[in-house]
Design an enzyme around this catalytic site. Structure first.
Site, PDB file in Angstrom:
ATOM      1  N   ASN A   5       0.866  -1.189   0.000  1.00 55.45           N
ATOM      2  CA  ASN A   5       0.000   0.000   0.000  1.00 55.45           C
ATOM      3  C   ASN A   5       0.901   1.237   0.000  1.00 55.45           C
ATOM      4  O   ASN A   5       1.498   1.559   1.019  1.00 55.45           O
ATOM      5  CB  ASN A   5      -0.895  -0.037   1.251  1.00 55.45           C
ATOM      6  CG  ASN A   5      -1.773   1.189   1.369  1.00 55.45           C
ATOM      7  OD1 ASN A   5      -1.826   2.024   0.465  1.00 55.45           O
ATOM      8  ND2 ASN A   5      -2.460   1.309   2.501  1.00 55.45           N
ATOM      9  N   TRP A   6       0.961   1.905  -1.138  1.00 52.73           N
ATOM     10  CA  TRP A   6       1.869   3.052  -1.263  1.00 52.73           C
ATOM     11  C   TRP A   6       1.310   4.324  -0.634  1.00 52.73           C
ATOM     12  O   TRP A   6       2.011   5.331  -0.542  1.00 52.73           O
ATOM     13  CB  TRP A   6       2.187   3.308  -2.742  1.00 52.73           C
ATOM     14  CG  TRP A   6       3.158   2.338  -3.323  1.00 52.73           C
ATOM     15  CD1 TRP A   6       3.630   1.187  -2.747  1.00 52.73           C
ATOM     16  CD2 TRP A   6       3.793   2.431  -4.604  1.00 52.73           C
ATOM     17  NE1 TRP A   6       4.515   0.565  -3.588  1.00 52.73           N
ATOM     18  CE2 TRP A   6       4.633   1.304  -4.743  1.00 52.73           C
ATOM     19  CE3 TRP A   6       3.717   3.352  -5.657  1.00 52.73           C
ATOM     20  CZ2 TRP A   6       5.394   1.078  -5.878  1.00 52.73           C
ATOM     21  CZ3 TRP A   6       4.480   3.113  -6.789  1.00 52.73           C
ATOM     22  CH2 TRP A   6       5.318   1.995  -6.903  1.00 52.73           C
ATOM     23  N   LYS A   7       0.023   4.298  -0.273  1.00 54.29           N
ATOM     24  CA  LYS A   7      -0.612   5.498   0.310  1.00 54.29           C
ATOM     25  C   LYS A   7      -0.357   6.691  -0.619  1.00 54.29           C
ATOM     26  O   LYS A   7      -0.323   6.509  -1.834  1.00 54.29           O
ATOM     27  CB  LYS A   7      -0.120   5.711   1.747  1.00 54.29           C
ATOM     28  CG  LYS A   7      -0.266   4.420   2.580  1.00 54.29           C
ATOM     29  CD  LYS A   7       0.004   4.585   4.044  1.00 54.29           C
ATOM     30  CE  LYS A   7      -0.187   3.243   4.747  1.00 54.29           C
ATOM     31  NZ  LYS A   7       0.025   3.305   6.184  1.00 54.29           N
ATOM     32  N   HIS A  90      -9.360   1.122   5.425  1.00 57.32           N
ATOM     33  CA  HIS A  90      -8.058   1.377   6.062  1.00 57.32           C
ATOM     34  C   HIS A  90      -8.245   2.353   7.231  1.00 57.32           C
ATOM     35  O   HIS A  90      -9.061   3.275   7.154  1.00 57.32           O
ATOM     36  CB  HIS A  90      -7.071   1.951   5.040  1.00 57.32           C
ATOM     37  CG  HIS A  90      -5.662   1.905   5.527  1.00 57.32           C
ATOM     38  ND1 HIS A  90      -5.170   2.821   6.435  1.00 57.32           N
ATOM     39  CD2 HIS A  90      -4.650   1.032   5.277  1.00 57.32           C
ATOM     40  CE1 HIS A  90      -3.903   2.511   6.711  1.00 57.32           C
ATOM     41  NE2 HIS A  90      -3.568   1.437   6.022  1.00 57.32           N
ATOM     42  N   GLU A  92      -6.588   4.782   8.142  1.00 56.02           N
ATOM     43  CA  GLU A  92      -6.400   6.196   7.760  1.00 56.02           C
ATOM     44  C   GLU A  92      -7.670   6.759   7.124  1.00 56.02           C
ATOM     45  O   GLU A  92      -8.003   7.933   7.302  1.00 56.02           O
ATOM     46  CB  GLU A  92      -5.174   6.321   6.834  1.00 56.02           C
ATOM     47  CG  GLU A  92      -3.891   6.079   7.610  1.00 56.02           C
ATOM     48  CD  GLU A  92      -2.722   5.568   6.788  1.00 56.02           C
ATOM     49  OE1 GLU A  92      -2.763   5.633   5.548  1.00 56.02           O
ATOM     50  OE2 GLU A  92      -1.757   5.075   7.403  1.00 56.02           O
ATOM     51  N   GLU A 158      -4.792  -5.010  10.667  1.00 54.96           N
ATOM     52  CA  GLU A 158      -3.783  -3.971  10.864  1.00 54.96           C
ATOM     53  C   GLU A 158      -4.043  -3.252  12.190  1.00 54.96           C
ATOM     54  O   GLU A 158      -4.854  -2.312  12.239  1.00 54.96           O
ATOM     55  CB  GLU A 158      -3.855  -2.940   9.732  1.00 54.96           C
ATOM     56  CG  GLU A 158      -3.598  -3.514   8.354  1.00 54.96           C
ATOM     57  CD  GLU A 158      -3.058  -2.456   7.376  1.00 54.96           C
ATOM     58  OE1 GLU A 158      -2.072  -2.757   6.711  1.00 54.96           O
ATOM     59  OE2 GLU A 158      -3.611  -1.351   7.306  1.00 54.96           O
ATOM     60  N   GLY A 164       3.220   2.004  10.876  1.00 57.01           N
ATOM     61  CA  GLY A 164       4.272   3.016  10.791  1.00 57.01           C
ATOM     62  C   GLY A 164       5.008   3.278  12.095  1.00 57.01           C
ATOM     63  O   GLY A 164       5.753   4.253  12.194  1.00 57.01           O
ATOM     64  N   SER A 202       4.022  -2.323  10.234  1.00 55.18           N
ATOM     65  CA  SER A 202       5.469  -2.394  10.469  1.00 55.18           C
ATOM     66  C   SER A 202       6.105  -3.707  10.016  1.00 55.18           C
ATOM     67  O   SER A 202       7.050  -4.186  10.643  1.00 55.18           O
ATOM     68  CB  SER A 202       5.777  -2.107  11.947  1.00 55.18           C
ATOM     69  OG  SER A 202       5.403  -0.777  12.261  1.00 55.18           O
ATOM     70  N   GLY A 223       3.061  -1.179   4.145  1.00 58.36           N
ATOM     71  CA  GLY A 223       3.119   0.251   3.825  1.00 58.36           C
ATOM     72  C   GLY A 223       4.542   0.679   3.522  1.00 58.36           C
ATOM     73  O   GLY A 223       5.059   0.475   2.419  1.00 58.36           O
ATOM     74  N   GLY A 224       5.216   1.268   4.516  1.00 62.40           N
ATOM     75  CA  GLY A 224       6.546   1.853   4.330  1.00 62.40           C
ATOM     76  C   GLY A 224       7.541   0.973   3.590  1.00 62.40           C
ATOM     77  O   GLY A 224       8.215   1.440   2.656  1.00 62.40           O
TER      78      GLY A 224
END
Ligand code: 13P
Length: 244
Positions: A5-7, A90, A92, A158, A164, A202, A223-224
């Site tokens: 997921n590149w957001k 998600h 967010e 999640e 993150g 993470s 993600g990251g």
């Protein structure tokens, strides 16, 4: 299944170097591996323009309606592309865009049997501290109640506090939660579907193996660590090295 997921990250230059790094590091692949870039970059991944051997790509979110909804992208539009899935729910989206369970259920209904759905759920830190994680997840999973789910329907667990932060639950605790999620969806969906469950929060190339070894962990939503093509390929290599 491994999904990146590149957001709200990426650029023309980043995608070119990401694809080269991913392809260089990958030791072959037999899993479903995809990225969810910002939708403006979808065309970089379609079969005509394909820059990489990445298997698929999909959307970070979708709108359940079409028409006068400035900024929205509908399910029909995703179907018009080669989009392989859409993430919904998600944390967010829930926090920043105030999305609630009833809206997320509408999104699920509009995607169901058209595009693979990856439903994100997860508890906040205070809820985890209070020991009410399963209650929170059960509440978030109510959106599947009475629906005949597509066989590809997937849940991503999640924990909000793990996103993150560099913190993660213990692999054995993740495994127990994944089994619980499968059981809740199986008892509440019309067709008693036991979904695939991905872990997200993470995940890195250093800790991925400890999660993938667990019986009920069917992959990861990353993600990251998905923003670097070479690190992402390392995680895919680890997943492929584990006999599932
Ligand atoms: P991180 O892997 O950066 O913790 O993000 C997880 C996530 O939110 C994926 O959807």
């Amino acid at each position: 299944m491994i999904i990146g997921n590149w957001k709200c990250n990426g650029s023309n230059e980043m995608i070119v170097s990401w694809c080269a790094d991913y392809d260089r590091e990958l030791n072959g692949n037999d899993a479903y591996v995809a990225v969810a870039p910002p939708s403006i970059y979808f065309s970089k991944f379609n079969s005509e323009n394909k820059l990489s051997n990445i298997v698929g790509w999909g959307a970070q979110d979708v709108d359940h309606l079409d028409g006068s909804r400035t900024g929205a992208i509908s399910v029909d539009m995703l179907v018009d592309t080669e989009c392989g899935f859409s993430i919904i729910g998600h944390s967010e989206r829930r926090q920043i865009f105030n999305e609630d369970n009833s809206l997320i259920r509408e999104k699920l209904k509009s995607l169901n049997k058209r595009i693979m759905t990856i439903l994100c759920i997860g508890e906040a830190k205070e809820e985890n501290d209070k020991g009410i994680t399963k209650d929170v997840l059960k509440d978030q999973l109510e959106i599947v109640n009475g629906l005949e789910l597509d066989t590809e329907f997937t849940v991503a667990y999640e924990p909000v506090w793990a996103i993150g932060s560099g913190l993660t639950p213990e692999p054995k605790d993740i495994n127990e939660i994944h089994k619980y999620i499968k059981d809740v969806v199986q008892s509440n969906s019309e067709n008693n579907l036991s979904p695939k469950v991905l872990y997200g929060g993470s995940v890195t190339d250093k800790n991925a193996e400890s999660f993938f070894k667990e019986e009920f962990v069917d992959g990861a939503l990353i993600g990251g660590a998905s923003l670097d093509g070479s690190t992402y390929a390392k995680i895919v290599n680890i997943f492929n090295g584990i006999d599932k």
